[in-house]
Design an enzyme around this catalytic site. Structure first.
Site, short mmCIF file in Angstrom:
data_model
loop_
_atom_site.label_atom_id
_atom_site.label_comp_id
_atom_site.label_asym_id
_atom_site.label_seq_id
_atom_site.Cartn_x
_atom_site.Cartn_y
_atom_site.Cartn_z
N GLY A 122 0.86 -1.20 0.15
CA GLY A 122 0.11 -0.12 0.31
C GLY A 122 0.61 1.19 0.06
N CYS A 123 2.26 0.98 0.39
CA CYS A 123 2.98 2.04 -0.22
C CYS A 123 3.76 2.45 -0.99
CB CYS A 123 3.43 2.35 1.69
SG CYS A 123 5.02 3.32 1.49
N GLY A 124 4.19 3.59 -1.83
CA GLY A 124 5.30 3.24 -2.92
C GLY A 124 6.47 4.26 -1.91
#
Length: 289
Positions: free
Chosen positions: A125-127
């Site tokens: 969910g995190c870039g």
């Protein structure tokens, strides 16, 4: 059945990882329904480490399908390589803890790699995990040229509808995102899936690069929200239109405006919301104010 029997793989060694899912035994329960156990398919989320010329760079959590596309797309959208030609070789090794992708890239790209090097544990969910400073958040990209054609609203809505029907892993597990590439007429040509929305788009971009698909006249559709990094990846790949099933963020809208990307969201049924560059649409805007 005891609790020790719950949520365990039925036969993990009998199913190759390339399927992207594994069979587990689960318990169905409800407020007004009896509990019962049955097999279910769970999307695979596995560590994938990327190494460039022997340098460990990033570890992603991803679905272990289309890993060659993922490696190429990630390398390109992260600015590590300048084109598919800069990626000389890929070797994928499976270990007990996940996969290691060993990439050989052009020596001219190694300096860029060192500038953007980050030892991270990428979450689905995190870039931005592992980014060390605000200067690393945004890449320096040139605005895209204005498209030479006008996009039809019907074609965009059709592409979004087709994407929903072309997600076999999501239909089986309910846990994956998808990124699709459509012609300007709204025909979805390629789809990639992953538990991570960034990974799905990188896989798609990697495939388009590997097969030399022209990205100047099509439509990119994603099953997730439109964050700034999704816009950044699309712009890096030369995609002038990015359509999301969910909403957009302010950072994404601002970046899309600056990079000449038409960003749309809430693409459901026959409608969608355009956040930037509505002039790319082949329709006349009517103000309701």
């Amino acid at each position: 059945m005891s609790t020790a029997d719950l949520s365990l793989p039925l036969a993990p060694s009998d199913e190759p990882l390339a399927t992207g899912h594994s069979s587990y035994r689960v318990t169905r329960a409800g407020r007004h329904a009896p509990c019962y156990a049955e097999p279910d398919e769970i999307a695979q989320e596995i560590a994938v480490a990327l190494e460039y010329n022997g340098i460990s760079h990033a570890t992603l959590l991803a679905t272990p399908t289309d890993l060659e596309d993922l490696a190429l797309g990630f390398s390109f959208t992260e600015g590590i390589i300048r084109s598919a030609r800069d990626l000389y070789d890929l070797e994928i090794a499976e270990t007990a803890k996940g996969f290691i992708i060993q990439a050989t890239i052009a020596s001219a790209c190694v300096s860029e790699l060192k500038l953007r090097r980050r030892s991270l544990a990428g979450r689905t969910g995190c870039g931005l995990c592992g980014i060390e400073s605000l200067d690393e958040v945004r890449r320096t990209l040139q605005p895209l040229p204005a498209p030479t054609l006008a996009y039809d609203a019907t074609a965009i809505a059709q592409a979004a509808q087709q994407l929903r029907a072309r997600q076999p892993l999501h239909l089986l597990t309910g846990a994956t995102h998808a990124a699709g590439w459509s012609s300007s007429a709204g025909d979805v040509l390629y789809v990639r899936e992953d538990v991570g929305r960034h990974n799905a788009l990188d896989k798609l971009i990697g495939h388009l690069l590997r097969t030399s698909v022209d990205t100047t006249g099509g439509i990119a559709i994603i099953s997730s929200r439109a964050s700034f990094e999704m816009v950044q990846k699309a712009a890096a790949a030369g995609m002038s239109v990015l359509v999301a099933v969910s909403a957009a963020t302010t950072y994404a809208v601002n970046m899309a405006s600056e990079l000449n990307v038409m960003l749309a969201g809430f693409a459901r049924d026959d409608s969608f919301t355009v956040y930037s560059h509505p002039e790319y649409l082949n329709t006349e805007e009517v103000s309701l104010e």
